[in-house]
Design a protein around this motif. Sequence first.
Motif, short mmCIF file in Angstrom:
data_model
loop_
_atom_site.label_atom_id
_atom_site.label_comp_id
_atom_site.label_asym_id
_atom_site.label_seq_id
_atom_site.Cartn_x
_atom_site.Cartn_y
_atom_site.Cartn_z
N LYS A 221 44.19 26.64 42.17
CA LYS A 221 43.05 26.82 41.26
C LYS A 221 41.84 26.21 41.91
O LYS A 221 41.83 25.05 42.31
CB LYS A 221 43.34 26.13 39.91
CG LYS A 221 42.18 26.23 38.92
CD LYS A 221 42.02 27.66 38.42
CE LYS A 221 40.95 27.74 37.32
NZ LYS A 221 39.56 27.54 37.85
N ILE A 222 40.79 27.01 42.07
CA ILE A 222 39.53 26.55 42.64
C ILE A 222 38.43 26.82 41.62
O ILE A 222 38.65 27.55 40.64
CB ILE A 222 39.23 27.22 44.00
CG1 ILE A 222 39.11 28.74 43.83
CG2 ILE A 222 40.29 26.87 45.03
CD1 ILE A 222 38.74 29.47 45.11
N PHE A 243 44.17 37.70 51.28
CA PHE A 243 44.20 36.89 50.06
C PHE A 243 43.72 37.73 48.88
O PHE A 243 43.12 38.78 49.03
CB PHE A 243 43.34 35.63 50.22
CG PHE A 243 41.89 35.89 50.53
CD1 PHE A 243 40.96 36.05 49.51
CD2 PHE A 243 41.45 35.98 51.84
CE1 PHE A 243 39.63 36.30 49.79
CE2 PHE A 243 40.11 36.22 52.13
CZ PHE A 243 39.20 36.38 51.11
N LEU A 244 44.02 37.24 47.70
CA LEU A 244 43.52 37.86 46.47
C LEU A 244 43.44 36.77 45.40
O LEU A 244 43.80 35.62 45.64
CB LEU A 244 44.41 39.02 46.02
CG LEU A 244 45.93 38.81 45.89
CD1 LEU A 244 46.31 38.02 44.66
CD2 LEU A 244 46.63 40.16 45.86
N GLY A 245 42.95 37.13 44.23
CA GLY A 245 42.84 36.13 43.18
C GLY A 245 42.26 36.71 41.91
O GLY A 245 41.93 37.90 41.82
N ASN A 246 42.13 35.84 40.91
CA ASN A 246 41.56 36.20 39.62
C ASN A 246 40.29 35.40 39.37
O ASN A 246 40.25 34.19 39.64
CB ASN A 246 42.56 35.92 38.50
CG ASN A 246 43.79 36.80 38.60
OD1 ASN A 246 43.69 38.02 38.57
ND2 ASN A 246 44.95 36.19 38.73
N TYR A 247 39.28 36.06 38.84
CA TYR A 247 38.06 35.38 38.44
C TYR A 247 38.24 34.69 37.10
O TYR A 247 39.04 35.12 36.26
CB TYR A 247 36.91 36.38 38.30
CG TYR A 247 36.47 37.06 39.56
CD1 TYR A 247 35.92 36.33 40.61
CD2 TYR A 247 36.57 38.45 39.70
CE1 TYR A 247 35.50 36.96 41.78
CE2 TYR A 247 36.16 39.08 40.86
CZ TYR A 247 35.62 38.34 41.90
OH TYR A 247 35.21 38.96 43.04
N TYR A 482 41.62 21.25 48.04
CA TYR A 482 41.74 22.70 48.06
C TYR A 482 42.34 23.24 49.36
O TYR A 482 42.37 24.46 49.58
CB TYR A 482 40.38 23.35 47.82
CG TYR A 482 39.76 22.98 46.49
CD1 TYR A 482 40.46 23.18 45.30
CD2 TYR A 482 38.49 22.42 46.42
CE1 TYR A 482 39.91 22.84 44.08
CE2 TYR A 482 37.92 22.08 45.20
CZ TYR A 482 38.64 22.28 44.04
OH TYR A 482 38.10 21.94 42.82
N LYS A 483 42.83 22.38 50.22
CA LYS A 483 43.42 22.84 51.47
C LYS A 483 44.77 23.52 51.23
O LYS A 483 45.56 23.09 50.39
CB LYS A 483 43.63 21.65 52.42
CG LYS A 483 42.37 21.14 53.10
CD LYS A 483 42.74 20.04 54.08
CE LYS A 483 41.52 19.56 54.86
NZ LYS A 483 41.89 18.48 55.81
#
Length: 490
Positions: A221-222, A243-247, A482-483
Amino acid sequence: MDNLENLKNEIKIPEGIDLAIKKGIEKGKKDKKIKKYQRIYKKTAVAATILIAVTSIGIARPDIVKAVPGIKSIFKLINHGNMGENFDKFEQFSTNVNKAIEKNGLKITIKEITVDDNVLAITSVVEGKNLKENKGYMGNIKINDKLVYTSSSKDKKVDDNTLMMVTYAKVSDMNLPRDLNIDFDIIWVNEVKGPWDFKFNVTKSDKPVNSRIVNIDKSIKIPDRTLNIRKLIISPLGNTIDFLGNYDVSKDRNGFDELDFVVLDDKGKILETHSSVHPISNEKYEGKLEITDDIANVRLLTVAPVFKHWGQKTMLLNKISYPILQTTIDSDNFNLPQETISKSRPVTEEQKSNGYAFNNVTHVFNIDKVRDFTTIDKLVNQIIKVGTNNNVLIKSIDTSENETKITFKVQGNGAYYYINFNDTVLLDENYNFIERVSDENITNVEYKDESIVSIKLPAINKTKKYKIALPIIDEPQIDEQYKININITK
């Protein structure tokens, strides 16, 4: 986006307006470069269907490569991409194509193609009249009818009527099958409109390149989103992290994705990477990180998202952002008193014809207060401090009646990317600028493993005294929490 070909064939635009549109696109691209240049070398904007690349093309004569001593392939001749991508190994994995199309006075021949799970690269040659390097083309690539979103090209001029080109693209997100149908549609080259539409088939596994996929599937989680590092594709042709992710849909992104990354090797060196991120819906995004450095002997990679701007340090003048250039100081004492000044000159007619948008050319310099200018020979071996952890050594300066070639060696933690050298300025004692006059003669990576690059500028008056100036960078701030560590040993 997939309707480009229909639009291209159906819409008839008068030739004069058509050419004006193309020049307008190039002019807009240069305007954006001036205003947003501090971001350019870290983020690759994802083009829709039309990909505009700084490029050129070459000839149809099969003996042209052999005419260059020691060169058997265009991959070997061009050697490096615009961001330092190494083409040296591409030749041994390539498949011959040798398809030619002649239209409107230009004959373009596709020579070779190399493709694996990571990279697609196509060599081309074009013959015409008065061809110039890095003047651009417009086109797109489809694989099995799917658009390749980002591509770039690097070219080399052989003579006034001959150019060679490597067009390359990252395809790690496409999950390519064994059999591939390639549609390479070149719409415009320099000032000449095509299209030159090449269609051919290639079998990916005919020339295995020993690429391998490291599945990662690590999520964190960022701020404003989640991030999932999916996989790393490693091959002799390049390395890519998908990579991918959710806003976080409760946050306003203002239509622009600011996500950036740093990748470090197991010795803590920042690797040169180029990222592209694009939304796939209001809630989701995807992207990839291209690693241009060799990671063959690296056992552990660290990926860290970076949330504060890093790259070229800039100053805002009249609502325009300019990079701050550090001048040589003729001293080993980097603590000498300095000041920041701006200097301007009227734009030249050549720059206007190339689409330069302003009436004046302006540079911002960080310069020592004593203003010690020196002869060209005494600039060799001087060091320019370009960041907290990065210096640049001036290795050599070669002058002739036609040009000035400056060779540099980068010393530091890897955060000083090679594209910064495109902004090199030679400043004489009267504050006249000697710089690149167009998009030709961009930075050349001489020896990537040794961090040696060069740039060619116009000829100079060797009786005068000078300073050399390079962009200063703000270095990335990495947050330990966040690494993401990636073990890449077999």
